[in-house]
Design a protein around this motif. Structure first.
Motif, PDB file in Angstrom:
ATOM      1  N   TYR A  92      -1.070  17.488   4.733  1.00  0.00           N
ATOM      2  CA  TYR A  92      -0.634  16.700   5.892  1.00  0.00           C
ATOM      3  C   TYR A  92      -0.087  15.367   5.397  1.00  0.00           C
ATOM      4  CZ  TYR A  92      -3.156  20.088   8.741  1.00  0.00           C
ATOM      5  OH  TYR A  92      -3.578  21.252   9.334  1.00  0.00           O
ATOM      6  N   TYR A  93       1.149  15.083   5.713  1.00  0.00           N
ATOM      7  CA  TYR A  93       1.801  13.854   5.270  1.00  0.00           C
ATOM      8  C   TYR A  93       1.443  12.730   6.236  1.00  0.00           C
ATOM      9  CZ  TYR A  93       4.660  16.417   1.861  1.00  0.00           C
ATOM     10  OH  TYR A  93       5.099  17.171   0.793  1.00  0.00           O
ATOM     11  N   LYS A  94       0.157  12.381   6.239  1.00  0.00           N
ATOM     12  CA  LYS A  94      -0.342  11.419   7.218  1.00  0.00           C
ATOM     13  C   LYS A  94       0.135  10.001   6.941  1.00  0.00           C
ATOM     14  CE  LYS A  94      -4.399  14.035   8.681  1.00  0.00           C
ATOM     15  NZ  LYS A  94      -5.836  13.979   9.055  1.00  0.00           N
ATOM     16  N   GLU A  95       0.522   9.708   5.687  1.00  0.00           N
ATOM     17  CA  GLU A  95       1.056   8.381   5.380  1.00  0.00           C
ATOM     18  C   GLU A  95       2.440   8.179   5.979  1.00  0.00           C
ATOM     19  OE1 GLU A  95       2.653  11.002   2.144  1.00  0.00           O
ATOM     20  OE2 GLU A  95       0.779  10.833   3.279  1.00  0.00           O
ATOM     21  N   ASP A  96       3.091   9.262   6.404  1.00  0.00           N
ATOM     22  CA  ASP A  96       4.356   9.252   7.116  1.00  0.00           C
ATOM     23  C   ASP A  96       5.450   8.531   6.315  1.00  0.00           C
ATOM     24  OD1 ASP A  96       5.336  10.397   9.615  1.00  0.00           O
ATOM     25  OD2 ASP A  96       5.879   8.355  10.147  1.00  0.00           O
ATOM     26  N   ILE A  97       6.073   7.501   6.872  1.00  0.00           N
ATOM     27  CA  ILE A  97       7.155   6.803   6.182  1.00  0.00           C
ATOM     28  C   ILE A  97       6.630   5.762   5.195  1.00  0.00           C
ATOM     29  CG2 ILE A  97       8.778   7.119   8.090  1.00  0.00           C
ATOM     30  CD1 ILE A  97       8.284   4.157   8.820  1.00  0.00           C
ATOM     31  N   TYR A  98       5.321   5.590   5.136  1.00  0.00           N
ATOM     32  CA  TYR A  98       4.744   4.540   4.288  1.00  0.00           C
ATOM     33  C   TYR A  98       4.417   5.124   2.912  1.00  0.00           C
ATOM     34  CZ  TYR A  98       4.797   2.009   8.621  1.00  0.00           C
ATOM     35  OH  TYR A  98       5.231   1.405   9.786  1.00  0.00           O
ATOM     36  N   VAL A  99       5.478   5.395   2.181  1.00  0.00           N
ATOM     37  CA  VAL A  99       5.396   5.989   0.849  1.00  0.00           C
ATOM     38  C   VAL A  99       5.644   4.906  -0.194  1.00  0.00           C
ATOM     39  CG1 VAL A  99       6.409   7.697  -0.720  1.00  0.00           C
ATOM     40  CG2 VAL A  99       6.206   8.202   1.723  1.00  0.00           C
ATOM     41  N   GLY A 100       4.816   4.874  -1.231  1.00  0.00           N
ATOM     42  CA  GLY A 100       5.031   3.930  -2.320  1.00  0.00           C
ATOM     43  C   GLY A 100       4.990   2.488  -1.854  1.00  0.00           C
ATOM     44  N   TYR A 101       5.983   1.705  -2.287  1.00  0.00           N
ATOM     45  CA  TYR A 101       5.981   0.272  -1.974  1.00  0.00           C
ATOM     46  C   TYR A 101       6.064   0.014  -0.481  1.00  0.00           C
ATOM     47  CZ  TYR A 101      11.029   0.413  -1.085  1.00  0.00           C
ATOM     48  OH  TYR A 101      12.259   0.690  -0.555  1.00  0.00           O
ATOM     49  N   ARG A 102       6.610   0.936   0.299  1.00  0.00           N
ATOM     50  CA  ARG A 102       6.661   0.748   1.746  1.00  0.00           C
ATOM     51  C   ARG A 102       5.258   0.588   2.328  1.00  0.00           C
ATOM     52  NH1 ARG A 102      11.497   3.413   0.810  1.00  0.00           N
ATOM     53  NH2 ARG A 102      13.090   3.301   2.462  1.00  0.00           N
ATOM     54  N   TYR A 103       4.291   1.238   1.715  1.00  0.00           N
ATOM     55  CA  TYR A 103       2.894   1.083   2.115  1.00  0.00           C
ATOM     56  C   TYR A 103       2.274  -0.160   1.483  1.00  0.00           C
ATOM     57  CZ  TYR A 103      -2.170   1.821   1.835  1.00  0.00           C
ATOM     58  OH  TYR A 103      -3.529   1.648   1.882  1.00  0.00           O
ATOM     59  N   PHE A 104       2.375  -0.255   0.155  1.00  0.00           N
ATOM     60  CA  PHE A 104       1.664  -1.330  -0.547  1.00  0.00           C
ATOM     61  C   PHE A 104       2.152  -2.713  -0.138  1.00  0.00           C
ATOM     62  CE2 PHE A 104       1.011   2.267  -3.513  1.00  0.00           C
ATOM     63  CZ  PHE A 104      -0.371   2.208  -3.602  1.00  0.00           C
ATOM     64  N   GLU A 105       3.448  -2.893   0.014  1.00  0.00           N
ATOM     65  CA  GLU A 105       3.970  -4.205   0.371  1.00  0.00           C
ATOM     66  C   GLU A 105       3.728  -4.540   1.837  1.00  0.00           C
ATOM     67  OE1 GLU A 105       5.056  -6.361  -1.955  1.00  0.00           O
ATOM     68  OE2 GLU A 105       4.417  -4.739  -3.283  1.00  0.00           O
ATOM     69  N   SER A 106       3.392  -3.543   2.628  1.00  0.00           N
ATOM     70  CA  SER A 106       3.132  -3.787   4.050  1.00  0.00           C
ATOM     71  C   SER A 106       1.688  -4.174   4.305  1.00  0.00           C
ATOM     72  CB  SER A 106       3.469  -2.538   4.870  1.00  0.00           C
ATOM     73  OG  SER A 106       4.849  -2.237   4.796  1.00  0.00           O
ATOM     74  N   CYS A 107       0.752  -3.534   3.616  1.00  0.00           N
ATOM     75  CA  CYS A 107      -0.644  -3.815   3.970  1.00  0.00           C
ATOM     76  C   CYS A 107      -1.639  -3.639   2.830  1.00  0.00           C
ATOM     77  CB  CYS A 107      -1.060  -2.919   5.142  1.00  0.00           C
ATOM     78  SG  CYS A 107      -1.007  -1.164   4.767  1.00  0.00           S
ATOM     79  N   ALA A 108      -1.178  -3.460   1.577  1.00  0.00           N
ATOM     80  CA  ALA A 108      -2.140  -3.260   0.492  1.00  0.00           C
ATOM     81  C   ALA A 108      -1.641  -3.879  -0.806  1.00  0.00           C
ATOM     82  CB  ALA A 108      -2.413  -1.765   0.309  1.00  0.00           C
ATOM     83  N   LYS A 109      -1.137  -5.108  -0.725  1.00  0.00           N
ATOM     84  CA  LYS A 109      -0.608  -5.767  -1.922  1.00  0.00           C
ATOM     85  C   LYS A 109      -1.658  -5.933  -3.005  1.00  0.00           C
ATOM     86  CE  LYS A 109       3.151  -8.538   0.073  1.00  0.00           C
ATOM     87  NZ  LYS A 109       3.690  -9.910   0.206  1.00  0.00           N
ATOM     88  N   GLU A 110      -2.895  -6.113  -2.603  1.00  0.00           N
ATOM     89  CA  GLU A 110      -3.959  -6.373  -3.574  1.00  0.00           C
ATOM     90  C   GLU A 110      -4.276  -5.163  -4.441  1.00  0.00           C
ATOM     91  OE1 GLU A 110      -5.848  -4.440  -0.077  1.00  0.00           O
ATOM     92  OE2 GLU A 110      -4.291  -5.968  -0.378  1.00  0.00           O
ATOM     93  N   LYS A 111      -3.787  -3.999  -4.059  1.00  0.00           N
ATOM     94  CA  LYS A 111      -4.066  -2.772  -4.813  1.00  0.00           C
ATOM     95  C   LYS A 111      -3.006  -2.477  -5.879  1.00  0.00           C
ATOM     96  CE  LYS A 111      -6.651  -0.604  -1.041  1.00  0.00           C
ATOM     97  NZ  LYS A 111      -6.746   0.571  -0.135  1.00  0.00           N
ATOM     98  N   VAL A 112      -2.053  -3.377  -6.029  1.00  0.00           N
ATOM     99  CA  VAL A 112      -0.920  -3.120  -6.924  1.00  0.00           C
ATOM    100  C   VAL A 112      -1.117  -3.814  -8.269  1.00  0.00           C
ATOM    101  CG1 VAL A 112       1.563  -3.465  -7.245  1.00  0.00           C
ATOM    102  CG2 VAL A 112       0.677  -2.810  -4.999  1.00  0.00           C
TER     103      VAL A 112
END
Length: 923
Positions: free
Chosen positions: A248-268
């Protein structure tokens, strides 16, 4: 054809530059790099000499005349000294611990056993060296994924110990990662090597490219095409990756940096687009113009350091959240400077189509269902050298505008939840959940509505395909002559290793039957790629840098030059299309086939694919984009279902293909093995007709992956269900042993008689195939109009690729399941290498038996390597027989398909192979 310089020397020079520009420097403390004249270098790691030029499988196993390892290139560089005692220690250990080559690509280990490093070895190396280079290697490939385990995604204990000890002992320690995909990087902050660089897999010139960067001949200018997070669990797709039935592609459009730069910068650990240089740059930018269809950004880049170098400029957009929700950064354009001297500047103008950052409304929440649109609001533009450091350079207001009114296609049938970005009262963002819309349309009715009219059958009127080429008759008049049997045969591609085309290539299509040949339809040829032409006959070809490395160059001009050379090489070897570029998205770092693909970003992926295709088109050949679409897991790839929203498909997983079609004018595409939203892609009408042809105006051919399956929705998949493929407008089934014999195997005739498919469906597919062939070199060869003399230096010097003269295939007896070859027969005299073709007696496990006589003593150790379709299958090890005759056997393994190649390699003199038997094993 225009005059064009083609030589191995030029090919190698361009590939070497690409390998260098794809290297990504992540760490360089205290100016550890570049290496300095007079440096004394201790080289650690067995992969210094055993260089991974590519991943494994159909996309990587290119047979090359040479491969330059990193150690080879270091030795050839005159400005440094290599620590010889350490090399001798490694040479002795490697001889006692040989490479595990596996037995076919599904058994190749992703890493090799590494030599433990003792304190004594460290002391020896430290005594006479001031720099250490540590090389860690990994491969990956088809049929299996990486694992979150030591020796795969994680370092082994021995590798950690080696890096730790060397980094403590040497102030200047350089760690090089000769890997196919990104790997876990938590160890960097634990062991603190002073320099770190991803060098990927650079093809046969890879070692030279790496050393060019190490020594400063090329200033590092590669940038990451993936986000490197702290832990594999930090990637949002990891929780929904690796299932054997459904992902299930539950992350949807939030793939790679689209996810991390939006709400998880500290995990990079290292952000997308990041890469260091030996110099520094200043980047300033402003929005130059906003038009109806694009935004133009002017960027000034100045080299503010002390060394010449190139810089990559990346342009990102932050769109208003609106009703749909958006990532906080989306790459919309990029450019790369020329080599800038210190204090030199260059202005780049980067055009950013608005379609690159538009959103697709699959729920109708904006009031515009199935539209690609821009929501109203302020759009912020960020420019910089990576996604994290990009700075704000301006904004523009955009009214709501519908860019395209599309239609629902490939929507899921199963409801699930997906990510949606949500803004808090404190202006921070977090992920919330949103329900995914499910399919509303009736596919069966859509198929009926879009079905083309039948062309009335006329029988043979004497028209030949040349008449269509010369515009004497229309394509419709020509197709009217083809019987239903002709049309069914035209749908069937043949291979692997078909004798009707270049030996050892992946497949043949078009005029594959005598009757189709009578109509003047040539046989077109396709060869595995995208890392070079893979020919199972053992023919040599040029091995290219892998897809990820090419992405990291961000250099469209350089990639264009490289693929012009690929185009000529294809032309020379009578190959009409290479099976590549691979342009699936790096959804998760564990996908074993990421090395073939380019990036986690669809815009970068599409732009690079487009320029590859355009370069090959200059010479009449093309690439077959693959794998269409959502081939994001190799394990269970034939059955695991991608359950993904229509929005994510259109904005992420299909976007690269769309760019390649619209900007690269793609002419061929290959579907995947598995299903997307309940329908196997090989028979997916929405994918192959509605999106690909109706929306994107693609006018080329679609083909299946080799021995693919299809299904009627709600039913199980079957390899024999070719009717579903025809109905979907997947033009060619790959592959059959014989197009005529397949009449008794597939369901085309039966479903045609039942009316499930119609003559018009087959005629439509035939038109696609024949129009492709009309534009291919196969047609020019048919007409005797192919003139290669206009390529300068074509026959000068060493050929890049050579086709072996295999003119005979020896048949395995259908009754006994055996093939016996008397090697006294002059057709296969043994001279170091025996290479011959066979035709097999159906799918089964096979073994090879050799009758051998040697004049050597019993103390002699004699290895005979066995290759099947140019893939290593094992080594027969014998001792000298002092004139006696012995029998030895080796398992070849499971064989399917009709035509194959056997290669035996023995470098010892005084060895005679009297008899060879190929034996079909009885179950």
């Amino acid at each position: 054809m225009k005059k064009y310089d083609y030589s191995l020397k030029k090919y190698a020079k361009i590939a070497r530059q690409a390998a260098a520009e794809g290297c990504v420097l992540l760490r360089n403390e205290n100016e550890t790099l570049p290496l300095r004249t007079g440096d004394k270098v201790a080289v650690f790691g067995r992969c210094a000499s055993y260089y991974y030029k590519s991943g494994v499988g159909s996309g990587g196993l290119v047979n090359t005349k040479y491969v330059v390892s990193i150690l080879d290139a270091l030795k050839a560089y005159k400005g440094i000294t290599i620590h010889e005692p350490l090399l001798q220690i490694y040479e002795k250990w490697i001889k006692e611990n040989p490479i595990d080559e596996g037995n076919g690509w599904g058994t190749v280990p992703w890493s090799q056993k590494e030599m433990p490093i003792s304190d004594e070895i460290i002391a020896l190396a430290k005594k006479d060296s001031n720099v250490a280079v540590v090389i860690v290697g990994r491969t990956a490939g088809e049929d299996q994924d990486n694992k979150n385990e030591a020796g795969s995604y994680l370092l082994t204990d021995i590798e950690k110990d080696m890096i730790s000890k060397v980094s403590k002992a040497f102030e200047r320690t350089v760690v090089l990662l000769n890997v196919s995909n990104i790997i876990d990087m938590k160890w960097v902050e634990e062991y603190h090597p002073s320099a770190l660089m991803y060098v990927w897999q650079g093809g046969q010139e890879g070692g030279n490219g790496v050393v060019d960067v190490l020594t400063g001949q090329v200033n590092p200018c590669g940038k990451l095409t993936d986000t490197i997070a702290y832990d594999i669990t930090d990637y949002p797709s990891s929780a929904y990756f690796g299932d054997s039935k459904k992902n299930y592609y539950k992350e949807d459009i939030y793939v790679g940096y689209r996810y991390f730069e939006s709400c998880a910068k500290e995990k990079v650990l290292y952000p997308f687009g990041f890469g260091l240089s030996y110099t520094t740059f200043d980047i300033t930018a402003n929005i130059k113009e906003v038009k109806e269809d694009k935004v133009s950004v002017a960027v000034m880049v100045k080299n503010t350091g002390k060394k010449p170098g190139k810089e990559v400029v990346q342009v990102y957009i932050k769109a208003p959240q609106g009703k749909l929700g958006k990532p906080l950064r989306v790459l919309v354009g990029f450019g790369k400077t020329r080599v800038l001297k210190p204090e030199e500047s260059q202005e780049l103008l980067i055009d950013c189509p608005k379609s690159y950052f538009a959103s697709y409304d699959d729920a109708g929440i904006t009031g515009h269902l199935s539209c690609l649109l821009l929501e109203e609001g302020d759009y912020d533009v960020y420019v910089g050298a990576d996604v994290r450091s990009a700075s704000h350079c301006g904004s523009f207001f955009q009214k709501e505008v519908i860019l395209e009114q599309l239609q629902e296609a490939c929507a899921p049938v199963e409801c699930f939840e997906r990510f949606k970005l949500q803004e808090s009262k404190t202006k921070t963002y977090a992920m919330a959940w949103d329900r995914v819309p499910v399919r509303k349309i009736d596919i069966k009715e859509r198929i009926k509505d879009l079905r083309t009219s039948e062309i009335a059958y006329t029988g043979d009127r004497g028209y030949r395909l040349v008449d269509v080429f010369e515009k004497k008759v229309t394509m419709e008049q020509f197709i009217a002559q083809l019987s239903e049997e002709d049309l069914r045969c035209l749908h069937r591609g043949e291979g692997m290793c078909s004798p009707k085309v270049t030996p050892g290539t992946a497949g043949a299509f078009g005029g594959v039957t005598p009757r189709l040949r009578e109509f003047g339809i040539p046989v077109a040829c396709c060869a595995d790629g995208p890392s070079g032409i893979r020919m199972d006959s053992g023919a040599f070809a040029f091995s290219l840098p892998n897809g990820t490395l090419l992405g990291c160059t961000f250099n469209l001009t350089l990639i264009e030059e490289l693929f012009q050379m690929v185009g000529i090489e294809l032309l020379k070897n009578k190959v009409d299309t290479i099976l590549g570029p691979g342009i699936n998205i790096h959804r998760n770092p564990l996908n074993g086939r990421n090395f073939e693909y380019i990036s986690e970003d669809p815009i970068l992926t599409g732009k690079i694919a487009a320029v590859q295709l355009k370069a090959m088109h200059e010479f009449g050949v093309t690439g077959t984009m693959k794998h269409f679409c959502a081939n994001n897991q190799e394990q269970d790839r034939c059955v695991v279902e991608a359950v993904v929203s229509e929005r994510a498909l259109r904005e992420i997983y299909l976007k690269g293909y769309e760019i390649a079609v619209k900007e690269g004018h793609a002419r061929a595409i290959m579907t995947t093995y598995g299903p997307v939203n309940g329908i196997w892609t090989a028979g997916n009408f929405d994918l192959c007709t509605v999106i690909l042809r109706k929306e994107w105006n693609f006018d080329g051919i679609a083909m299946t992956d080799w021995w693919a399956s299809a299904n009627w929705e709600g039913q199980e998949d079957q390899k024999t269900n070719r009717a579903a493929m025809v109905l979907a407008q997947n033009d060619i089934y790959m592959v059959c042993q014989d197009a005529h014999e397949e009449e008794e195997i597939d369901n085309l005739k039966e479903e045609l008689e039942c009316g499930v498919i119609t003559r018009s469906d087959l005629q439509r597919n035939a038109k696609n195939i024949l129009n492709f062939i009309l534009q291919s070199p196969a047609m020019l060869h048919e007409l005797g109009k192919m003139n290669l003399d206009d390529i300068e230096d074509f026959n000068e010097g060493e050929d890049v690729a050579t086709t072996p003269e295999i003119t005979e295939y020896f048949p395995v007896d259908l009754e006994t399941g055996r093939l016996i070859l008397d090697c006294i027969d002059e057709t296969i005299q043994f001279k170091d290498i025996i290479n011959f073709g066979i035709t097999t007696a159906g799918e089964a496990n096979y073994s090879i038996l050799l009758e051998i006589t040697t004049s050597l003593s019993k103390l002699a150790q004699i290895p005979i390597s066995v290759y099947f379709d140019n893939i290593y299958r094992g080594t027969i090890s014998i001792q000298g027989t002092e004139g006696k005759t012995i029998l030895v056997t080796e398992k070849i393994g499971y064989i399917k398909g009709k035509y194959h190649y056997i290669k035996l390699v023995c470098k010892e003199h005084g060895v005679t192979i009297n008899r060879i038997e190929i034996i079909k094993e009885v179950e």
